[in-house]
Scaffold this motif. Sequence first.
Motif, mmCIF file in Angstrom:
data_model
loop_
_atom_site.group_PDB
_atom_site.id
_atom_site.type_symbol
_atom_site.label_atom_id
_atom_site.label_comp_id
_atom_site.label_asym_id
_atom_site.label_seq_id
_atom_site.Cartn_x
_atom_site.Cartn_y
_atom_site.Cartn_z
ATOM 1 N N SER A 31 7.777 -4.052 9.170
ATOM 2 C CA SER A 31 7.466 -3.050 9.435
ATOM 3 C C SER A 31 6.847 -2.225 8.424
ATOM 4 O O SER A 31 5.889 -3.202 7.317
ATOM 5 N N ALA A 32 7.138 -0.466 8.158
ATOM 6 C CA ALA A 32 6.391 -0.276 7.125
ATOM 7 C C ALA A 32 6.242 -0.341 5.852
ATOM 8 O O ALA A 32 5.595 -0.911 4.703
ATOM 9 N N ASP A 33 7.673 -0.807 5.949
ATOM 10 C CA ASP A 33 8.168 -0.850 4.268
ATOM 11 C C ASP A 33 7.690 -2.079 4.107
ATOM 12 O O ASP A 33 7.534 -2.192 2.692
ATOM 13 N N HIS A 37 5.193 -3.097 0.596
ATOM 14 C CA HIS A 37 5.655 -4.113 -0.311
ATOM 15 C C HIS A 37 3.692 -5.034 -0.504
ATOM 16 O O HIS A 37 3.358 -5.314 -1.796
ATOM 17 N N THR A 38 3.382 -5.437 0.538
ATOM 18 C CA THR A 38 2.426 -6.427 0.196
ATOM 19 C C THR A 38 1.413 -6.256 -0.294
ATOM 20 O O THR A 38 0.933 -6.577 -1.280
ATOM 21 N N LEU A 39 1.137 -4.427 0.347
ATOM 22 C CA LEU A 39 -0.720 -4.393 -0.397
ATOM 23 C C LEU A 39 -0.200 -3.951 -1.874
ATOM 24 O O LEU A 39 -1.346 -3.817 -2.132
ATOM 25 N N THR A 40 1.076 -3.403 -2.351
ATOM 26 C CA THR A 40 1.334 -3.274 -3.721
ATOM 27 C C THR A 40 1.746 -4.465 -4.695
ATOM 28 O O THR A 40 0.940 -4.300 -5.492
ATOM 29 N N VAL A 41 1.778 -5.798 -3.868
ATOM 30 C CA VAL A 41 1.157 -7.104 -4.651
ATOM 31 C C VAL A 41 -0.612 -7.297 -4.784
ATOM 32 O O VAL A 41 -0.404 -8.014 -5.445
ATOM 33 N N VAL A 42 -0.635 -7.484 -3.759
ATOM 34 C CA VAL A 42 -2.561 -7.533 -3.554
ATOM 35 C C VAL A 42 -2.626 -6.521 -4.248
ATOM 36 O O VAL A 42 -3.786 -6.873 -5.272
ATOM 37 N N ARG A 43 -3.083 -4.777 -5.011
ATOM 38 C CA ARG A 43 -3.734 -4.362 -5.290
ATOM 39 C C ARG A 43 -2.840 -5.006 -7.590
ATOM 40 O O ARG A 43 -3.213 -4.540 -7.909
ATOM 41 N N ARG A 44 -1.215 -5.538 -7.374
ATOM 42 C CA ARG A 44 -1.245 -5.863 -8.982
ATOM 43 C C ARG A 44 -1.885 -6.941 -9.311
ATOM 44 O O ARG A 44 -2.338 -7.467 -9.701
#
Length: 146
Positions: A31-33, A37-44
């Motif tokens: 899902s888009a959400d 979330h996954t992209l946020t974890v990668v960014r972190r």
Amino acid sequence: MEHTDHISQDEGLRGNEKIEEAIAALQQELSADMLAHTLTVVRRRMREQGQFILALETPGADEQLKVRAVKTEDGKLWWAAFTSFEEELKGGGSVMSTFLTGIHPLFESALKTEGIEGVIINPWNRTLMLDKNLIQIVLGQPKGDS
């Protein structure tokens, strides 16, 4: 200082299991959400100076080292990056030369490299395909329409 080498090398990989967990969740629920979330974890992880393992092509006599690319069924080329040595080994096949690289410089290079679509994280198992658009999102670069 004989033994500190190994620890500092793996230091950059510590925390990457969070990326693997996020990808696993995304695979369960596309899902888009979950993608956000996954992209946020990668960014972190990128901001924590996290690292990925890159596989190298075996160079010929006069060639320079090149990042190994994976070809998808549509014929497009992607750089392969791994969150851990366990993930890298799941590909079986021959032992590849690998090196550790920062997530941020890897993404910056991928954006500038012609002929590749982006980066596939863990092509054998917990797979996340980051095309150049998604890489820009992770890097926090504006896409023109904010």
